[in-house]
Write a protein that holds these residues in place. Structure first.
Motif, PDB file in Angstrom:
ATOM      1  N   ARG B  15      -2.636  -1.886  -4.000  1.00  0.00           N
ATOM      2  CA  ARG B  15      -1.492  -2.366  -4.776  1.00  0.00           C
ATOM      3  C   ARG B  15      -1.583  -1.827  -6.198  1.00  0.00           C
ATOM      4  NH1 ARG B  15       1.088  -7.673  -4.592  1.00  0.00           N
ATOM      5  NH2 ARG B  15      -0.349  -8.168  -2.892  1.00  0.00           N
ATOM      6  N   GLY B  16      -0.432  -1.381  -6.747  1.00  0.00           N
ATOM      7  CA  GLY B  16      -0.376  -0.914  -8.125  1.00  0.00           C
ATOM      8  C   GLY B  16      -0.609   0.575  -8.301  1.00  0.00           C
ATOM      9  N   THR B  17      -1.094   1.241  -7.275  1.00  0.00           N
ATOM     10  CA  THR B  17      -1.330   2.679  -7.377  1.00  0.00           C
ATOM     11  C   THR B  17      -0.094   3.449  -6.906  1.00  0.00           C
ATOM     12  OG1 THR B  17      -2.295   2.808  -5.164  1.00  0.00           O
ATOM     13  CG2 THR B  17      -3.793   2.338  -6.988  1.00  0.00           C
ATOM     14  N   SER B  18      -0.162   4.756  -6.998  1.00  0.00           N
ATOM     15  CA  SER B  18       0.947   5.621  -6.581  1.00  0.00           C
ATOM     16  C   SER B  18       0.459   6.640  -5.570  1.00  0.00           C
ATOM     17  CB  SER B  18       1.544   6.347  -7.790  1.00  0.00           C
ATOM     18  OG  SER B  18       2.089   5.428  -8.706  1.00  0.00           O
ATOM     19  N   LEU B  19       1.346   7.074  -4.697  1.00  0.00           N
ATOM     20  CA  LEU B  19       1.021   8.091  -3.698  1.00  0.00           C
ATOM     21  C   LEU B  19       2.128   9.124  -3.676  1.00  0.00           C
ATOM     22  CD1 LEU B  19      -0.765   9.012  -1.242  1.00  0.00           C
ATOM     23  CD2 LEU B  19       0.911   7.818   0.194  1.00  0.00           C
ATOM     24  N   THR B  20       1.743  10.380  -3.665  1.00  0.00           N
ATOM     25  CA  THR B  20       2.717  11.463  -3.541  1.00  0.00           C
ATOM     26  C   THR B  20       2.634  12.080  -2.156  1.00  0.00           C
ATOM     27  OG1 THR B  20       2.728  11.966  -5.906  1.00  0.00           O
ATOM     28  CG2 THR B  20       3.443  13.710  -4.415  1.00  0.00           C
ATOM     29  N   ILE B  21       3.768  12.155  -1.496  1.00  0.00           N
ATOM     30  CA  ILE B  21       3.877  12.715  -0.151  1.00  0.00           C
ATOM     31  C   ILE B  21       4.537  14.088  -0.275  1.00  0.00           C
ATOM     32  CG2 ILE B  21       4.856  12.397   2.145  1.00  0.00           C
ATOM     33  CD1 ILE B  21       5.058   9.363   1.411  1.00  0.00           C
ATOM     34  N   GLN B  22       3.945  15.055   0.405  1.00  0.00           N
ATOM     35  CA  GLN B  22       4.476  16.409   0.362  1.00  0.00           C
ATOM     36  C   GLN B  22       5.188  16.754   1.662  1.00  0.00           C
ATOM     37  OE1 GLN B  22       1.291  19.135  -0.468  1.00  0.00           O
ATOM     38  NE2 GLN B  22       0.773  18.169  -2.420  1.00  0.00           N
ATOM     39  N   CYS B  23       6.257  17.516   1.533  1.00  0.00           N
ATOM     40  CA  CYS B  23       7.020  17.988   2.687  1.00  0.00           C
ATOM     41  C   CYS B  23       7.202  19.492   2.563  1.00  0.00           C
ATOM     42  CB  CYS B  23       8.373  17.285   2.729  1.00  0.00           C
ATOM     43  SG  CYS B  23       9.475  17.866   4.025  1.00  0.00           S
ATOM     44  N   ASP B  64      12.619   5.627 -10.852  1.00  0.00           N
ATOM     45  CA  ASP B  64      11.344   5.181 -11.405  1.00  0.00           C
ATOM     46  C   ASP B  64      10.364   4.775 -10.311  1.00  0.00           C
ATOM     47  OD1 ASP B  64      12.708   3.559 -14.385  1.00  0.00           O
ATOM     48  OD2 ASP B  64      12.294   5.657 -13.886  1.00  0.00           O
ATOM     49  N   LYS B  65      10.874   4.237  -9.233  1.00  0.00           N
ATOM     50  CA  LYS B  65      10.046   3.770  -8.134  1.00  0.00           C
ATOM     51  C   LYS B  65       9.740   4.905  -7.146  1.00  0.00           C
ATOM     52  CE  LYS B  65       8.147   0.835  -5.214  1.00  0.00           C
ATOM     53  NZ  LYS B  65       6.840   0.200  -5.494  1.00  0.00           N
ATOM     54  N   PHE B  66      10.710   5.769  -6.924  1.00  0.00           N
ATOM     55  CA  PHE B  66      10.574   6.846  -5.937  1.00  0.00           C
ATOM     56  C   PHE B  66      10.949   8.203  -6.553  1.00  0.00           C
ATOM     57  CE2 PHE B  66       9.767   4.194  -2.316  1.00  0.00           C
ATOM     58  CZ  PHE B  66      10.500   3.043  -2.495  1.00  0.00           C
ATOM     59  N   PRO B  67      10.183   8.679  -7.520  1.00  0.00           N
ATOM     60  CA  PRO B  67      10.499   9.995  -8.075  1.00  0.00           C
ATOM     61  C   PRO B  67      10.361  11.086  -7.018  1.00  0.00           C
ATOM     62  CG  PRO B  67       8.437   9.137  -8.983  1.00  0.00           C
ATOM     63  CD  PRO B  67       9.033   8.043  -8.170  1.00  0.00           C
ATOM     64  N   ILE B  68      11.306  12.013  -7.027  1.00  0.00           N
ATOM     65  CA  ILE B  68      11.372  13.078  -6.030  1.00  0.00           C
ATOM     66  C   ILE B  68      11.464  14.410  -6.759  1.00  0.00           C
ATOM     67  CG2 ILE B  68      12.929  14.151  -4.335  1.00  0.00           C
ATOM     68  CD1 ILE B  68      13.614  11.297  -3.385  1.00  0.00           C
ATOM     69  N   LEU B  78       7.807  13.285  -2.524  1.00  0.00           N
ATOM     70  CA  LEU B  78       8.266  11.925  -2.785  1.00  0.00           C
ATOM     71  C   LEU B  78       7.059  11.135  -3.279  1.00  0.00           C
ATOM     72  CD1 LEU B  78      10.246   9.417  -2.397  1.00  0.00           C
ATOM     73  CD2 LEU B  78       9.186   9.195  -0.147  1.00  0.00           C
ATOM     74  N   THR B  79       7.194  10.480  -4.413  1.00  0.00           N
ATOM     75  CA  THR B  79       6.132   9.622  -4.921  1.00  0.00           C
ATOM     76  C   THR B  79       6.553   8.175  -4.765  1.00  0.00           C
ATOM     77  OG1 THR B  79       5.393  11.304  -6.504  1.00  0.00           O
ATOM     78  CG2 THR B  79       4.734   9.020  -6.933  1.00  0.00           C
ATOM     79  N   VAL B  80       5.665   7.375  -4.222  1.00  0.00           N
ATOM     80  CA  VAL B  80       5.881   5.934  -4.162  1.00  0.00           C
ATOM     81  C   VAL B  80       5.040   5.335  -5.285  1.00  0.00           C
ATOM     82  CG1 VAL B  80       5.871   3.872  -2.721  1.00  0.00           C
ATOM     83  CG2 VAL B  80       6.128   6.126  -1.666  1.00  0.00           C
ATOM     84  N   SER B  81       5.695   4.796  -6.297  1.00  0.00           N
ATOM     85  CA  SER B  81       5.012   4.380  -7.524  1.00  0.00           C
ATOM     86  C   SER B  81       4.735   2.884  -7.538  1.00  0.00           C
ATOM     87  CB  SER B  81       5.865   4.727  -8.751  1.00  0.00           C
ATOM     88  OG  SER B  81       6.168   6.090  -8.794  1.00  0.00           O
ATOM     89  N   ASN B  82       3.654   2.530  -8.226  1.00  0.00           N
ATOM     90  CA  ASN B  82       3.331   1.113  -8.438  1.00  0.00           C
ATOM     91  C   ASN B  82       3.520   0.329  -7.138  1.00  0.00           C
ATOM     92  OD1 ASN B  82       2.636  -1.255  -9.753  1.00  0.00           O
ATOM     93  ND2 ASN B  82       4.715  -1.624 -10.474  1.00  0.00           N
ATOM     94  N   MET B  83       2.773   0.741  -6.137  1.00  0.00           N
ATOM     95  CA  MET B  83       2.995   0.231  -4.781  1.00  0.00           C
ATOM     96  C   MET B  83       2.682  -1.247  -4.621  1.00  0.00           C
ATOM     97  SD  MET B  83       1.799   3.388  -2.372  1.00  0.00           S
ATOM     98  CE  MET B  83       0.343   3.796  -3.300  1.00  0.00           C
ATOM     99  N   SER B  84       3.423  -1.873  -3.743  1.00  0.00           N
ATOM    100  CA  SER B  84       3.176  -3.246  -3.314  1.00  0.00           C
ATOM    101  C   SER B  84       3.151  -3.249  -1.779  1.00  0.00           C
ATOM    102  CB  SER B  84       4.272  -4.168  -3.833  1.00  0.00           C
ATOM    103  OG  SER B  84       5.502  -3.848  -3.222  1.00  0.00           O
ATOM    104  N   LEU B 112       2.187   4.820   5.562  1.00  0.00           N
ATOM    105  CA  LEU B 112       1.588   4.250   4.353  1.00  0.00           C
ATOM    106  C   LEU B 112       1.339   2.765   4.539  1.00  0.00           C
ATOM    107  CD1 LEU B 112       0.836   4.213   1.320  1.00  0.00           C
ATOM    108  CD2 LEU B 112       3.283   3.950   0.822  1.00  0.00           C
ATOM    109  N   THR B 113       0.108   2.366   4.255  1.00  0.00           N
ATOM    110  CA  THR B 113      -0.253   0.955   4.255  1.00  0.00           C
ATOM    111  C   THR B 113      -0.732   0.590   2.861  1.00  0.00           C
ATOM    112  OG1 THR B 113      -0.922   1.072   6.569  1.00  0.00           O
ATOM    113  CG2 THR B 113      -1.692  -0.833   5.304  1.00  0.00           C
ATOM    114  N   VAL B 114      -0.147  -0.444   2.288  1.00  0.00           N
ATOM    115  CA  VAL B 114      -0.530  -0.895   0.951  1.00  0.00           C
ATOM    116  C   VAL B 114      -1.217  -2.254   1.059  1.00  0.00           C
ATOM    117  CG1 VAL B 114       0.245  -1.381  -1.402  1.00  0.00           C
ATOM    118  CG2 VAL B 114       1.468   0.304  -0.009  1.00  0.00           C
ATOM    119  N   THR B 115      -2.429  -2.319   0.545  1.00  0.00           N
ATOM    120  CA  THR B 115      -3.201  -3.572   0.650  1.00  0.00           C
ATOM    121  C   THR B 115      -3.272  -4.301  -0.690  1.00  0.00           C
ATOM    122  OG1 THR B 115      -5.240  -2.403   0.180  1.00  0.00           O
ATOM    123  CG2 THR B 115      -4.613  -2.606   2.491  1.00  0.00           C
TER     124      THR B 115
END
Lengths: 112, 115
Positions: B15-23, B64-68, B78-84, B112-115
Motif C-alpha cells: 500500500r502507498g507504493t507505485s507500479l509501472t506496467i509496460q506494454c 494523477d492516479k494513473f499516469p500514462i 501505465l503507472t498505478v500510483s499510491n496504491m491501495s 496486481l495485488t496490493v497488500t
C-alpha cells in the motif's frame, strides 16, 4: 457513461445444446464487437458488426446486430467443450471517440 | 494482427507504493488502450494512450492516479500510483492495428495485488 448489459450472466449447457447470449445498450451504437475470453486468458476478438440488422456467421457461431443498433446476440449451435469461456460484447459510439465499452459478459460452461 | 507483451506479468505491492506496467507491441499501431479487469468481472476502460500527448481518461480515472505515457507507436506505460488494496486487479493493454476491422488485440495482462 455508456452501459452495455449482457444476459445471462452465467449459462451451463450440456455438450451439444445451443447457447445464446444477449447484449443490450442504453444508447445507439456505431459498431459492436464480440470477444471470447478463456479462463485465465485475455479477450480474443471474434467479429465486428456495423450495419443495422446485420447477421454474420462463423461456423457454429451466429452474430446479429439489432435493427435499432442497441442490441446484439451471439448464438452457438451444438456447443462443444472448446466453447467454454466468457463472451463479451463491446460497443462503440462515434461521439465518444470510437472507444469500445465492454458488456458485463456471459460465462459459458459446457458439461461433457 | 499484433503481438503484445506486458511487463511485469504479476506483482505484489505494498500500500502507498507505485507500479509501472509496460506494454510493447511488435508493430506500429493506431491506438493503444489500458483496461482494468477484476477477476470474474468485465473490462473497464481506463484511458486511451495518445502518442505524444496526454492520455484521454474515462470517467472515474484521473491522471494523477494513473499516469500514462506513449512515447512512440509501439510502446506505452501505465503507472498505478499510491496504491491501495482496491487497486488489486488485472491491468490489460490493448491495441488497434492499422487497417482491419477495428478489432482490438489484448496483451496477456498484469496481475496486481496490493497488500
Amino acid at each position: 457513461g455508456q452501459q452495455v448489459m449482457q444476459i445471462p450472466q452465467y449459462q451451463h449447457v450440456q455438450e451439444g445444446e445451443d447457447f445464446t447470449t444477449y447484449c443490450n445498450s442504453s444508447t445507439t451504437l456505431s459498431n459492436i464487437q464480440w470477444y471470447k475470453q478463456r479462463p485465465g486468458g485475455h479477450p480474443v476478438f471474434l467479429i465486428q458488426l456495423v450495419k443495422s440488422g446485420e447477421v454474420k456467421k462463423q461456423k457454429r457461431l451466429t452474430f446479429q446486430f439489432g435493427e435499432a443498433k442497441k442490441n446484439s446476440s451471439l448464438h452457438i449451435t451444438a456447443t462443444q467443450t472448446t466453447d467454454v469461456g466468457t463472451y463479451f460484447c463491446a460497443g462503440s459510439i462515434l461521439i465518444a471517440g470510437n472507444q469500445f465499452y465492454f458488456g458485463t459478459g456471459t460465462s459459458l460452461t459446457v458439461i461433457p | 494482427s499484433a503481438v503484445i507483451s506486458q511487463k511485469p506479468s504479476r506483482d505484489i505491492c505494498q500500500r502507498g507504493t507505485s507500479l509501472t506496467i509496460q506494454c510493447q507491441v511488435d508493430s506500429q499501431v493506431t491506438m493503444m488502450f489500458w483496461y482494468r479487469q477484476q477477476p470474474g468481472q468485465s473490462l473497464t476502460l481506463i484511458a486511451t494512450a495518445n502518442q505524444g500527448s496526454e492520455a484521454t481518461y474515462e470517467s472515474g480515472f484521473v491522471i494523477d492516479k494513473f499516469p500514462i505515457s506513449r512515447p512512440n507507436l509501439t510502446f506505452s506505460t501505465l503507472t498505478v500510483s499510491n496504491m491501495s488494496p482496491e487497486d488489486s486487479s488485472i491491468y490489460l493493454c490493448s491495441v488497434r492495428a492499422w487497417g482491419g476491422d477495428d478489432e482490438q488485440y489484448f496483451g496477456p495482462g498484469t496481475r496486481l495485488t496490493v497488500t
